[in-house]
Design a protein around this motif. Structure first.
Motif, PDB file in Angstrom:
ATOM      1  N   ILE A 121       0.842  -1.192   0.000  1.00  0.00           N
ATOM      2  CA  ILE A 121       0.000   0.000   0.000  1.00  0.00           C
ATOM      3  C   ILE A 121       0.879   1.245   0.000  1.00  0.00           C
ATOM      4  N   GLY A 122       0.287   2.368  -0.346  1.00  0.00           N
ATOM      5  CA  GLY A 122       0.973   3.644  -0.273  1.00  0.00           C
ATOM      6  C   GLY A 122       0.760   4.277   1.085  1.00  0.00           C
ATOM      7  N   VAL A 123       1.856   4.519   1.829  1.00  0.00           N
ATOM      8  CA  VAL A 123       1.731   5.066   3.180  1.00  0.00           C
ATOM      9  C   VAL A 123       2.396   6.437   3.326  1.00  0.00           C
ATOM     10  N   ASN A 124       3.008   6.926   2.271  1.00  0.00           N
ATOM     11  CA  ASN A 124       3.670   8.227   2.344  1.00  0.00           C
ATOM     12  C   ASN A 124       2.699   9.315   1.914  1.00  0.00           C
ATOM     13  N   PRO A 125       2.282  10.199   2.831  1.00  0.00           N
ATOM     14  CA  PRO A 125       1.290  11.228   2.488  1.00  0.00           C
ATOM     15  C   PRO A 125       1.738  12.173   1.373  1.00  0.00           C
ATOM     16  N   GLN A 126       3.049  12.201   1.084  1.00  0.00           N
ATOM     17  CA  GLN A 126       3.551  13.081   0.031  1.00  0.00           C
ATOM     18  C   GLN A 126       3.484  12.447  -1.358  1.00  0.00           C
ATOM     19  N   ASP A 154       0.236   7.861  -4.453  1.00  0.00           N
ATOM     20  CA  ASP A 154      -0.438   6.591  -4.150  1.00  0.00           C
ATOM     21  C   ASP A 154      -0.802   6.457  -2.676  1.00  0.00           C
ATOM     22  N   PHE A 155      -0.712   7.538  -1.907  1.00  0.00           N
ATOM     23  CA  PHE A 155      -1.092   7.467  -0.497  1.00  0.00           C
ATOM     24  C   PHE A 155      -2.548   7.027  -0.359  1.00  0.00           C
ATOM     25  N   GLY A 156      -2.770   6.013   0.449  1.00  0.00           N
ATOM     26  CA  GLY A 156      -4.117   5.503   0.657  1.00  0.00           C
ATOM     27  C   GLY A 156      -4.544   4.423  -0.308  1.00  0.00           C
ATOM     28  N   ILE A 211      -4.146   0.690  -2.280  1.00  0.00           N
ATOM     29  CA  ILE A 211      -3.524  -0.627  -2.423  1.00  0.00           C
ATOM     30  C   ILE A 211      -2.860  -0.596  -3.792  1.00  0.00           C
ATOM     31  N   THR A 212      -1.569  -0.888  -3.849  1.00  0.00           N
ATOM     32  CA  THR A 212      -0.820  -0.654  -5.085  1.00  0.00           C
ATOM     33  C   THR A 212      -0.642  -1.943  -5.885  1.00  0.00           C
ATOM     34  N   GLN A 213       0.595  -2.413  -6.061  1.00  0.00           N
ATOM     35  CA  GLN A 213       0.846  -3.524  -6.987  1.00  0.00           C
ATOM     36  C   GLN A 213       0.631  -4.878  -6.324  1.00  0.00           C
ATOM     37  N   THR A 214      -0.534  -5.075  -5.761  1.00  0.00           N
ATOM     38  CA  THR A 214      -0.839  -6.327  -5.078  1.00  0.00           C
ATOM     39  C   THR A 214      -1.086  -7.460  -6.076  1.00  0.00           C
ATOM     40  N   PRO A 215      -0.718  -8.689  -5.717  1.00  0.00           N
ATOM     41  CA  PRO A 215      -1.094  -9.834  -6.554  1.00  0.00           C
ATOM     42  C   PRO A 215      -2.559 -10.239  -6.404  1.00  0.00           C
ATOM     43  N   LYS A 216      -3.280  -9.618  -5.460  1.00  0.00           N
ATOM     44  CA  LYS A 216      -4.700  -9.935  -5.267  1.00  0.00           C
ATOM     45  C   LYS A 216      -5.504  -9.425  -6.457  1.00  0.00           C
ATOM     46  N   ALA A 217      -6.112 -10.333  -7.199  1.00  0.00           N
ATOM     47  CA  ALA A 217      -6.812  -9.992  -8.436  1.00  0.00           C
ATOM     48  C   ALA A 217      -7.900  -8.949  -8.204  1.00  0.00           C
ATOM     49  N   GLY A 218      -7.885  -7.895  -9.017  1.00  0.00           N
ATOM     50  CA  GLY A 218      -8.896  -6.860  -8.977  1.00  0.00           C
ATOM     51  C   GLY A 218      -8.628  -5.736  -7.995  1.00  0.00           C
ATOM     52  N   TRP A 219      -7.588  -5.873  -7.161  1.00  0.00           N
ATOM     53  CA  TRP A 219      -7.349  -4.887  -6.107  1.00  0.00           C
ATOM     54  C   TRP A 219      -6.157  -3.974  -6.382  1.00  0.00           C
ATOM     55  N   GLU A 220      -5.519  -4.121  -7.498  1.00  0.00           N
ATOM     56  CA  GLU A 220      -4.377  -3.270  -7.799  1.00  0.00           C
ATOM     57  C   GLU A 220      -4.827  -1.834  -8.059  1.00  0.00           C
ATOM     58  N   ASN A 221      -4.120  -0.889  -7.440  1.00  0.00           N
ATOM     59  CA  ASN A 221      -4.388   0.547  -7.610  1.00  0.00           C
ATOM     60  C   ASN A 221      -5.803   0.947  -7.175  1.00  0.00           C
ATOM     61  N   VAL A 222      -6.254   0.381  -6.065  1.00  0.00           N
ATOM     62  CA  VAL A 222      -7.553   0.721  -5.489  1.00  0.00           C
ATOM     63  C   VAL A 222      -7.355   1.792  -4.426  1.00  0.00           C
ATOM     64  N   ASN A 223      -8.111   2.882  -4.538  1.00  0.00           N
ATOM     65  CA  ASN A 223      -8.005   3.991  -3.579  1.00  0.00           C
ATOM     66  C   ASN A 223      -8.869   3.683  -2.354  1.00  0.00           C
ATOM     67  N   PHE A 224      -8.365   2.811  -1.519  1.00  0.00           N
ATOM     68  CA  PHE A 224      -9.088   2.335  -0.342  1.00  0.00           C
ATOM     69  C   PHE A 224      -9.379   3.498   0.614  1.00  0.00           C
ATOM     70  N   LEU A 225      -8.355   4.231   1.010  1.00  0.00           N
ATOM     71  CA  LEU A 225      -8.548   5.323   1.955  1.00  0.00           C
ATOM     72  C   LEU A 225      -9.461   6.402   1.372  1.00  0.00           C
ATOM     73  N   GLY A 226      -9.279   6.723   0.109  1.00  0.00           N
ATOM     74  CA  GLY A 226     -10.127   7.731  -0.522  1.00  0.00           C
ATOM     75  C   GLY A 226     -11.590   7.353  -0.495  1.00  0.00           C
ATOM     76  N   TYR A 227     -11.868   6.081  -0.735  1.00  0.00           N
ATOM     77  CA  TYR A 227     -13.260   5.601  -0.708  1.00  0.00           C
ATOM     78  C   TYR A 227     -13.844   5.771   0.690  1.00  0.00           C
ATOM     79  N   MET A 228     -13.076   5.382   1.705  1.00  0.00           N
ATOM     80  CA  MET A 228     -13.564   5.501   3.074  1.00  0.00           C
ATOM     81  C   MET A 228     -13.801   6.963   3.447  1.00  0.00           C
TER      82      MET A 228
END
Length: 293
Positions: free
Chosen positions: A62-67, A70-72, A74-91
């Protein structure tokens, strides 16, 4: 104070409600399917059970650097369908409350640091050995991270000459995760870890690789304590073997605290992650900020 916790895993999300002491009073498990379905179910839960702040520990990377952009995410995950998902933004779009964002390993580390096996030390290395291997480092109350979070489960270890197993990591082959994770044990020996409890060969080999990790973490971070969790570590016969191998591998080069104190099993078990999320949400409110990482 009413606080929320989200322990987001590749198999399931666990949403919890609790208080500023880290006590969980209610929780819900949501299968990890598609981002749209899973995240909507999470939002529904917290809209039905309002809280003052939420702590999130997510699978990653995940992106954890606020600067960074990609902050917030899930980035280059091997989990299908979850790459580059703005999890924090959605919440944040759907829940107008402070939210703390970090990795799933970090929240468990924080739970252990505040209320578990490391509650009386300043500096901690926590790592989990299960489906994968991940690590979090806390230095004087803060997570150690730089341009991104640590990936210390993928450190390289000395591949034993009597172990011809190639490793399971799709990126590195025989890194620590490739040699010592639960899937590595199952593929190497043909059975899951829980079915191998009576085989001393399995645990001597596993202890050797985990001890190598402990040596590397000791020399790199000089923690006050190393705490190890995860499904594989339910085999408690591992801990004396790890300490013995650690002492041999370190070879007297530097001193550490007494080994029974220095290398310990997780104390909060399955509650470590949710507990850490609640405590981080409380810290965020105390800081007066709306987002933390």
């Amino acid at each position: 104070m009413r606080l929320g916790a989200i322990e987001a895993g590749g198999t399931k999300f666990v949403c919890g409600i609790g208080d500023e002491t880290g006590q969980v009073s209610e929780q819900l498990r949501i299968p990890t399917t598609t981002p749209a379905v899973t995240l909507a179910a999470v939002v529904d839960f917290f809209q039905e059970h309002p809280v003052d702040a939420i702590g999130i520990g997510s699978f990653g990377p995940i992106g954890v650097n606020p600067q960074h952009r990609d902050f917030g995410y899930i980035t280059q995950t091997p989990k299908a369908g979850w790459e580059n998902v703005n999890f924090l933004g959605y919440m944040r779009t759907h829940l107008n409350i402070p939210i703390y964002w970090t990795t799933d390993v970090n929240v468990a580390a924080y739970g252990e640091y505040r209320l578990g096996a490391a509650k009386n030390v300043e500096n901690l290395v926590y790592f989990t050995v299960g489906t994968g291997i991940g690590a979090g480092v806390i230095y004087q109350g803060h997570f150690l991270q730089g341009f991104n979070h640590l990936e210390a489960g993928h450190i390289f270890v000395n591949h034993r000459p009597d172990d011809d197993f190639a490793g399971v990591c799709p990126y590195h082959g025989d890194c620590l995760e490739g040699l010592a994770s639960g899937p590595a044990l199952e593929q190497r020996f043909g059975q899951p870890a829980q079915a191998l409890a009576a085989n001393p060969v399995v645990w001597e080999l596993e202890a050797d690789y985990i001890a190598q990790a402990c040596v590397n973490y000791t020399l790199s971070y000089s923690p006050d304590r190393i705490v190890i969790g995860g499904g594989v570590m339910h085999q408690e016969q591992l801990f004396p073997l790890i300490r013995q191998a650690f002492k041999s591998q370190l070879a007297g080069y530097t001193t550490t605290p007494e080994l029974n104190s220095y290398i310990q099993r997780i104390a909060l078990n399955d509650d470590a992650g949710l507990t850490g999320c609640l405590l981080l949400a409380k810290d965020l409110i105390d800081s007066g900020q709306t987002v933390g990482a």
